[in-house]
Design a protein around this motif. Structure first.
Motif, PDB file in Angstrom:
ATOM      1  N   MET A   1      49.385  45.591  32.263  1.00 15.10           N
ATOM      2  CA  MET A   1      49.372  44.787  33.487  1.00 15.10           C
ATOM      3  C   MET A   1      50.407  45.304  34.484  1.00 15.10           C
ATOM      4  SD  MET A   1      48.920  40.865  32.091  1.00 15.10           S
ATOM      5  CE  MET A   1      47.501  40.402  31.093  1.00 15.10           C
ATOM      6  N   ARG A   2      50.106  45.122  35.759  1.00 21.28           N
ATOM      7  CA  ARG A   2      51.022  45.553  36.809  1.00 21.28           C
ATOM      8  C   ARG A   2      52.291  44.695  36.769  1.00 21.28           C
ATOM      9  NH1 ARG A   2      47.133  42.425  38.839  1.00 21.28           N
ATOM     10  NH2 ARG A   2      45.663  44.108  39.140  1.00 21.28           N
ATOM     11  N   ASN A   3      53.232  44.981  37.630  1.00 18.86           N
ATOM     12  CA  ASN A   3      54.484  44.220  37.660  1.00 18.86           C
ATOM     13  C   ASN A   3      54.238  42.740  37.906  1.00 18.86           C
ATOM     14  OD1 ASN A   3      56.052  46.426  37.143  1.00 18.86           O
ATOM     15  ND2 ASN A   3      56.279  46.980  39.303  1.00 18.86           N
ATOM     16  N   GLY A   4      53.306  42.455  38.808  1.00 21.42           N
ATOM     17  CA  GLY A   4      52.933  41.076  39.059  1.00 21.42           C
ATOM     18  C   GLY A   4      51.569  40.788  38.468  1.00 21.42           C
ATOM     19  N   ILE A   5      51.203  39.514  38.422  1.00 24.14           N
ATOM     20  CA  ILE A   5      49.950  39.080  37.811  1.00 24.14           C
ATOM     21  C   ILE A   5      48.976  38.660  38.905  1.00 24.14           C
ATOM     22  CG2 ILE A   5      48.923  37.353  36.266  1.00 24.14           C
ATOM     23  CD1 ILE A   5      51.777  37.174  34.984  1.00 24.14           C
ATOM     24  N   LYS A   6      47.716  39.049  38.713  1.00 29.76           N
ATOM     25  CA  LYS A   6      46.665  38.619  39.623  1.00 29.76           C
ATOM     26  C   LYS A   6      45.809  37.560  38.941  1.00 29.76           C
ATOM     27  CE  LYS A   6      42.645  40.127  42.312  1.00 29.76           C
ATOM     28  NZ  LYS A   6      41.816  41.267  42.770  1.00 29.76           N
ATOM     29  N   VAL A   7      45.749  36.384  39.546  1.00 33.55           N
ATOM     30  CA  VAL A   7      44.925  35.287  39.045  1.00 33.55           C
ATOM     31  C   VAL A   7      43.846  34.987  40.070  1.00 33.55           C
ATOM     32  CG1 VAL A   7      44.863  32.846  38.364  1.00 33.55           C
ATOM     33  CG2 VAL A   7      46.832  34.270  37.728  1.00 33.55           C
ATOM     34  N   VAL A   8      42.626  34.813  39.590  1.00 29.35           N
ATOM     35  CA  VAL A   8      41.499  34.432  40.443  1.00 29.35           C
ATOM     36  C   VAL A   8      41.022  33.048  39.999  1.00 29.35           C
ATOM     37  CG1 VAL A   8      39.148  34.996  41.169  1.00 29.35           C
ATOM     38  CG2 VAL A   8      40.815  36.832  40.772  1.00 29.35           C
ATOM     39  N   THR A   9      40.962  32.124  40.937  1.00 28.89           N
ATOM     40  CA  THR A   9      40.497  30.768  40.636  1.00 28.89           C
ATOM     41  C   THR A   9      39.167  30.533  41.336  1.00 28.89           C
ATOM     42  OG1 THR A   9      42.716  29.893  40.301  1.00 28.89           O
ATOM     43  CG2 THR A   9      41.006  28.315  40.896  1.00 28.89           C
ATOM     44  N   ILE A  10      38.122  30.395  40.539  1.00 34.14           N
ATOM     45  CA  ILE A  10      36.779  30.174  41.075  1.00 34.14           C
ATOM     46  C   ILE A  10      36.546  28.665  41.126  1.00 34.14           C
ATOM     47  CG2 ILE A  10      34.325  30.579  40.716  1.00 34.14           C
ATOM     48  CD1 ILE A  10      35.126  33.242  39.401  1.00 34.14           C
ATOM     49  N   GLY A  11      36.255  28.197  42.323  1.00 32.47           N
ATOM     50  CA  GLY A  11      36.299  26.764  42.593  1.00 32.47           C
ATOM     51  C   GLY A  11      37.652  26.443  43.209  1.00 32.47           C
ATOM     52  N   GLY A  12      38.157  27.401  43.985  1.00 30.92           N
ATOM     53  CA  GLY A  12      39.508  27.297  44.543  1.00 30.92           C
ATOM     54  C   GLY A  12      39.681  26.148  45.518  1.00 30.92           C
TER      55      GLY A  12
ATOM     56  N   LEU B   1      47.263  35.282  44.086  1.00 36.46           N
ATOM     57  CA  LEU B   1      46.385  34.191  43.694  1.00 36.46           C
ATOM     58  C   LEU B   1      45.198  34.186  44.654  1.00 36.46           C
ATOM     59  CD1 LEU B   1      45.604  31.697  42.055  1.00 36.46           C
ATOM     60  CD2 LEU B   1      47.054  30.332  43.581  1.00 36.46           C
ATOM     61  N   TRP B   2      44.027  34.448  44.123  1.00 34.57           N
ATOM     62  CA  TRP B   2      42.805  34.467  44.910  1.00 34.57           C
ATOM     63  C   TRP B   2      42.039  33.164  44.662  1.00 34.57           C
ATOM     64  CZ3 TRP B   2      40.574  38.766  47.756  1.00 34.57           C
ATOM     65  CH2 TRP B   2      41.427  39.867  47.847  1.00 34.57           C
ATOM     66  N   LEU B   3      41.824  32.409  45.716  1.00 35.83           N
ATOM     67  CA  LEU B   3      41.059  31.170  45.633  1.00 35.83           C
ATOM     68  C   LEU B   3      39.663  31.453  46.173  1.00 35.83           C
ATOM     69  CD1 LEU B   3      43.753  28.632  46.945  1.00 35.83           C
ATOM     70  CD2 LEU B   3      43.270  29.313  44.575  1.00 35.83           C
ATOM     71  N   VAL B   4      38.671  31.257  45.309  1.00 37.73           N
ATOM     72  CA  VAL B   4      37.288  31.622  45.622  1.00 37.73           C
ATOM     73  C   VAL B   4      36.429  30.367  45.678  1.00 37.73           C
ATOM     74  CG1 VAL B   4      35.296  33.013  44.914  1.00 37.73           C
ATOM     75  CG2 VAL B   4      37.620  33.766  44.331  1.00 37.73           C
ATOM     76  N   ASP B   5      35.536  30.291  46.648  1.00 38.79           N
ATOM     77  CA  ASP B   5      34.599  29.179  46.688  1.00 38.79           C
ATOM     78  C   ASP B   5      33.286  29.670  47.311  1.00 38.79           C
ATOM     79  OD1 ASP B   5      33.624  26.381  46.601  1.00 38.79           O
ATOM     80  OD2 ASP B   5      35.755  25.930  46.359  1.00 38.79           O
ATOM     81  N   ILE B   6      32.360  28.750  47.491  1.00 40.59           N
ATOM     82  CA  ILE B   6      31.070  29.071  48.094  1.00 40.59           C
ATOM     83  C   ILE B   6      31.029  28.513  49.514  1.00 40.59           C
ATOM     84  CG2 ILE B   6      29.876  29.166  45.879  1.00 40.59           C
ATOM     85  CD1 ILE B   6      28.836  26.332  46.458  1.00 40.59           C
ATOM     86  N   GLU B   7      29.973  28.846  50.245  1.00 37.14           N
ATOM     87  CA  GLU B   7      29.871  28.430  51.646  1.00 37.14           C
ATOM     88  C   GLU B   7      30.008  26.920  51.793  1.00 37.14           C
ATOM     89  OE1 GLU B   7      29.820  28.779  55.583  1.00 37.14           O
ATOM     90  OE2 GLU B   7      29.658  30.552  54.285  1.00 37.14           O
ATOM     91  N   ALA B   8      29.390  26.157  50.868  1.00 41.74           N
ATOM     92  CA  ALA B   8      29.435  24.694  50.961  1.00 41.74           C
ATOM     93  C   ALA B   8      30.845  24.144  50.774  1.00 41.74           C
ATOM     94  CB  ALA B   8      28.494  24.067  49.935  1.00 41.74           C
ATOM     95  N   GLY B   9      31.702  24.927  50.138  1.00 37.99           N
ATOM     96  CA  GLY B   9      33.074  24.482  49.909  1.00 37.99           C
ATOM     97  C   GLY B   9      34.092  25.137  50.822  1.00 37.99           C
ATOM     98  N   LYS B  10      33.615  25.799  51.875  1.00 36.42           N
ATOM     99  CA  LYS B  10      34.484  26.592  52.745  1.00 36.42           C
ATOM    100  C   LYS B  10      35.586  25.759  53.398  1.00 36.42           C
ATOM    101  CE  LYS B  10      34.147  29.923  56.568  1.00 36.42           C
ATOM    102  NZ  LYS B  10      33.192  30.619  57.485  1.00 36.42           N
TER     103      LYS B  10
END
Length: 444
Positions: free
Chosen positions: A1-12, A36-45
């Motif tokens: 893993m890189r120095n920092g951590i990458k987290v992806v939250t689906i339903g962000g 921290l990547w917060l991911v959602d869909i168009e309806a949750g924009k």
């Protein structure tokens, strides 16, 4: 893993995200999330934007070097992720309301993770999670999937059974609530209490309870029988247990067991609440609106205490704790949903169970329980039969398999009622059930 951590939250865009962010901030020294990547869909924009801006304010206040990214592009977000968390609700809260209201028309409990509602949440959610897993296998094959989208047990079961991806852990806040309630009854800090958990998601039992290493199970069972002691959650009616029943059971039930051991009383309570205040989903919809109004406040830069009324408190904190333990190879004990591997003798090895595990860099290692006590074994096995059949229906879109799953569930009184509910719910949710499209065309 890189120095920092990458987290992806689906339903962000979930109302729970501020608790997740708070958990990352608290643990930054041992679990340095830099992306921290917060991911959602168009309806949750819109919700994604509101929650994302609050998350940025929380991080700025804390002074931690964590970049918050907001996106509707899941594949872009997943590239080289270290951890992926899933907390989405397919069909949003309106789908939950249908899950709760339609069964009530047939005098059957309507609940988002149990009975017909649980089945339909699984039918909508499992195909989406399996798609996410396919993306992960391509874009971040070494990442861990931490799923707390309900029904967490069935989602974990489906990933283990219908994909080759094994870096998946299902998470639930029920065991945390139980342990915290017990600690409160005993008047001690929660970290002094250990509970041997075993069973399935929302069907888990506390088999033994220890305080500072000394077993206090009998004392806790005595406290559970007292009328002034309460062990429930925001979304479950707090109906008293019969003291003699709990003493004979000789195990700590979870709040969801009320649906199975007190079915008639819970149904009547649910009908009464629905008539007076709306179903739980309708109540939650109002709570969500109030929370997002709070989140919009540009002065707000902390997780608001009102979030605990939402019913899923501690999910996100548990997720942060789990990820930190995997990352740091802690070897501590946490109850999670994972492959049984012989931990519970009366459940197939390749099935998902909820059990205490040693958490390592290689994931959870389930702790051997042996066989479940005879009084609880049959119900757990019946629910596992339901879960397995429901997962098959979700993946195949086979109508007969879905009907079988509905009829197997102990909250559904007959195959005739099962078919009536199934047909109405398939029609109501058809937008989110493409795998059943052929059957729905023949019905039309």
């Amino acid at each position: 893993m890189r120095n920092g951590i990458k987290v992806v939250t689906i339903g962000g865009g979930s109302s729970y995200t501020p608790e997740l962010v708070e958990g990352f901030i608290k643990r930054y020294d041992e679990f340095p999330v830099t992306e921290l990547w917060l991911v959602d869909i168009e309806a949750g924009k819109e919700k994604l934007h509101i929650v994302g801006e609050l998350a940025k304010r929380m991080v700025e206040k804390a002074g931690v070097p964590m970049d918050i990214h907001l996106t509707l592009n899941r594949r872009e977000a997943l590239k080289n992720a270290d951890f992926v968390t899933t907390q989405m609700r397919i069909g949003q809260i309106d789908a939950r309301i249908l899950d709760e209201k339609i069964p009530l028309k047939y005098d059957v409990i309507g609940q988002e993770t149990n009975g017909p509602g649980g089945l339909f949440k699984a039918l909508r959610t499992i195909p989406v999670v399996l798609d996410i897993v396919k993306d992960m296998e391509e874009l971040c094959p070494k990442a861990w999937l931490i799923n707390f989208a309900n029904p967490a047990g069935m989602v974990t079961e489906a990933v283990l059974r219908y994909s080759n991806f094994r870096r998946v852990v299902g998470l639930c806040n029920v065991p945390i609530h139980i342990r915290m309630n017990i600690a409160e009854w005993l008047g001690v800090e929660s970290d002094r209490v250990h509970v041997d958990f075993a069973g399935l998601n929302h069907m888990v039992f506390g088999l033994h309870v220890y305080l500072d290493g000394k077993e206090v199970t009998k004392e806790v069972i005595e406290k559970l029988t007292a009328k002034d002691q309460d062990m429930t959650m925001q979304n479950i009616a707090s109906l008293d247990w019969e003291p003699e029943f709990i003493k004979a059971l000789q195990a700590i039930p979870c709040p969801y067991h009320r649906y199975y051991y007190k079915t008639r009383e819970m149904l009547e309570e649910e009908k009464k609440e629905a008539a007076e205040n709306g179903c739980r989903g309708e109540v939650v919809k109002k709570l969500e609106a109030e929370l997002f109004d709070l989140y919009k406040d540009p002065e707000l830069d902390i997780k608001p205490p009102q979030l605990e009324k939402r019913g899923g408190a501690y999910y996100s904190d548990a997720a942060c704790s789990l990820m930190a333990s995997i990352y740091n190879n802690k070897g501590d004990i946490q109850p999670v949903n994972t492959r049984n591997n012989g931990a519970i003798a009366s459940i197939p090895d390749d099935s998902a169970v909820e059990v205490n595990c040693v958490i390592t860099k290689d994931g959870p290692k389930p702790m051997a329980v042996g066989d479940l006590p005879v009084p609880v074994r049959g119900l757990v096995q019946q629910i596992k039969s339901f879960e397995r059949t429901a997962c098959e229906a979700a993946v195949t879109g086979d109508y007969s398999t879905a009907l079988l799953a509905m009829a197997i569930n102990p909250l559904v009184p007959s195959d005739v009622v099962a078919k009536q509910i199934l047909d109405e719910m398939l029609e109501a949710h058809k937008e989110y059930l493409p795998q059943f499209a052929r059957k729905l065309e023949t019905v039309e």
